[in-house]
Enzyme design. Structure first.
Site, PDB file in Angstrom:
ATOM      1  N   ALA A 198       0.856  -1.173   0.000  1.00 49.41           N
ATOM      2  CA  ALA A 198       0.000   0.000   0.000  1.00 49.41           C
ATOM      3  C   ALA A 198       0.900   1.232   0.000  1.00 49.41           C
ATOM      4  O   ALA A 198       2.029   1.191   0.497  1.00 49.41           O
ATOM      5  CB  ALA A 198      -0.919   0.003   1.228  1.00 49.41           C
ATOM      6  N   ASP A 213       7.794  -4.013 -16.213  1.00 48.81           N
ATOM      7  CA  ASP A 213       6.383  -3.706 -15.949  1.00 48.81           C
ATOM      8  C   ASP A 213       6.042  -2.308 -16.456  1.00 48.81           C
ATOM      9  O   ASP A 213       5.468  -1.497 -15.741  1.00 48.81           O
ATOM     10  CB  ASP A 213       6.094  -3.825 -14.451  1.00 48.81           C
ATOM     11  CG  ASP A 213       4.587  -3.970 -14.165  1.00 48.81           C
ATOM     12  OD1 ASP A 213       3.846  -4.334 -15.096  1.00 48.81           O
ATOM     13  OD2 ASP A 213       4.169  -3.722 -13.023  1.00 48.81           O
TER      14      ASP A 213
END
Length: 484
Positions: free
Chosen positions: A60, A188
């Site tokens: 997070a 990515d």
């Protein structure tokens, strides 16, 4: 002041402390604790998380401030937050990826102005939610970029202008060239991992999946971390990854920005090819040709490097050189006293029109040791196959044709990287004793007057001869391609 609890699944993470309303109070305040779960709120004694930015995957992210800097510098605090369903082995891999992101940011971010800086990386051991237990959390603190990522930009504005997308591709290629030159592959690349600050500058984010490259071939094994739709086949299959793997993902990103459509809407799975061009009319055909080459199915069909793609887009462009980070100004951070509300960035500056792209020869070239090693293997193995086919089929047209097909098959398997590296030595090591000692094959060598040693010597001489020819070919190719 509001402080946000970083403990996962805290029922009421928002905590209000009116006593921390002044800068002086923030600098001298003692530790504060979540009124719901008792989690320490001032991380490492200095970082003040104020709100949740997002979560997913293994962590997070929180917007925070550093209370020990003169301007209470904004930053992003990332919490390593793996799923409880992970096995111990998966948990170890996930934690390794989180630590790798910190290491890469420290190595690259502090050297390049378009990669976030690493400020801190630390563990935090706190009382668990069960009696007499403790829990360990890992935090990464990095530079805050005030802006929005390109995924948010497309959601807000729809398809972006061709000239702006071209500028985005050029800027991102420059960053990737720096990353690749420093021995890493991002793995990515996607719109949500490219941030655009308020002043229009691009930043490459999320290095958690980065692959450190070792060896001269410039590749490494995939660990299965990718984003569906943006990842090339070699990444999804768990095979070797290359700098061109990042170029593929960047080209998919460009197609998404140009069309405002998801990758699965641009890829025809029945025909097994990209159909993005039917959704947009490009003014610059050269730009489309570069993107198509970056989208090639196999790495050898793409540009071998970000630098090569840049030269195709802008032939007169000098080699990108990493510039030092200007020390007085934090990248993308708001000025003292400004609002922390994220504001839409200005569009990317569009570069001046470039002359029409001139096509140059493009032959996928491997590293020199790999190239010459393949030539030596082909010569050595081809000699042994000549002995084998002559013993079984004779020196007839059928025998000669079979030998030629076998040699071509060896070359094809090397080009497709079905066999490479240690595979070549293993195949040669197995073939040699078979030819030397298996009855019918050995008789063929004896029939032409070759002893065991002479068979080995002849095969080695043919291998050296093919290495010499390959070296000459590579030299001629480089001279000719440099003239075109």
């Amino acid at each position: 002041m509001q402080l946000y609890c970083t403990r996962p699944n805290c029922a009421k993470p928002v905590n209000h402390f009116p006593s921390l309303s002044s800068a002086a109070a923030l600098k001298t305040a003692q530790q504060k604790y979540c009124t719901t779960c008792g989690m320490p709120l001032i991380l490492s004694g200095r970082y003040l998380p104020e709100k949740l930015l997002g979560q997913g995957g293994f962590g997070a992210a929180f917007y925070a401030r550093d209370r020990f800097t003169p301007t209470q510098r904004p930053c992003v605090v990332k919490l390593f937050q793996p799923s409880s369903q992970l096995s111990p082995q998966q948990l170890q891999i996930a934690q390794g990826l989180f630590e790798r992101e910190a290491a890469v940011l420290e190595q690259l971010g502090n050297q390049h102005p378009q990669i976030p800086d690493l400020y801190a990386f630390f563990p935090l051991v706190v009382p668990g939610q069960q009696p007499n237990t403790t829990t360990e959390f890992f935090y990464l603190v990095q530079e805050f970029i005030n802006g929005e990522d390109l995924e948010q930009r497309v959601e807000r504005d729809g398809a972006l202008p061709e000239a702006e997308v071209r500028a985005i591709v050029v800027n991102t290629l420059k960053i990737l060239d720096f990353v690749h030159q420093n021995g890493a592959i991002h793995r990515d690349i996607k719109p949500s991992n490219i941030m655009q600050s308020r002043d229009g500058r691009l930043y490459l984010l999320d290095f958690g999946a980065v692959k450190q490259v070792t060896g001269a071939t410039g590749m490494g094994k995939s660990t299965g971390i990718y984003t569906m739709g943006y990842a090339p086949q070699e990444l999804m299959s768990g095979g070797n990854v290359y700098p061109s793997s990042d170029l593929y993902s960047l080209a998919v990103t460009a197609a998404v920005l140009l069309t405002a459509k998801a990758p699965n809407e641009l890829y025809d799975s029945y025909a097994n090819r990209w159909q993005w061009r039917s959704h947009v009319q490009l003014q610059d055909r050269g730009f489309g040709a570069v993107l198509d080459k970056m989208l090639a199915a196999t790495p050898r069909e793409r540009f071998a490097s970000a630098e090569a793609a840049l030269q195709a887009l802008m032939p007169s462009l000098p080699r990108p050189v990493a510039q030092p980070v200007p020390p007085p100004v934090a990248k993308g951070s708001p000025t003292p006293g400004s609002s922390t509300q994220l504001q839409p960035p200005r569009p990317m500056p569009v570069p001046a029109p470039q002359p029409p792209m001139r096509q140059r020869a493009s032959l996928p070239m491997r590293s020199l040791p790999e190239f010459l090693g393949g030539a030596a293997f082909t010569g050595f193995e081809g000699s042994l196959l000549a002995v084998a086919t002559a013993s079984l089929l004779g020196t007839t047209l059928v025998g000669t044709g079979t030998w030629l097909l076998l040699v071509l098959a060896l070359i094809f398997l090397q080009v497709r990287r079905v066999i490479e590296g240690i595979d070549l030595a293993i195949i040669a090591g197995v073939t040699l004793p078979v030819v030397l000692f298996v009855g019918p094959l050995r008789q063929a060598a004896v029939a032409v007057g070759l002893s065991t040693v002479e068979v080995i010597v002849v095969a080695a001489m043919v291998a050296l001869g093919l290495v010499a020819i390959a070296t000459l070919f590579r030299l001629i190719y480089r001279i000719v391609s440099g003239m075109l």
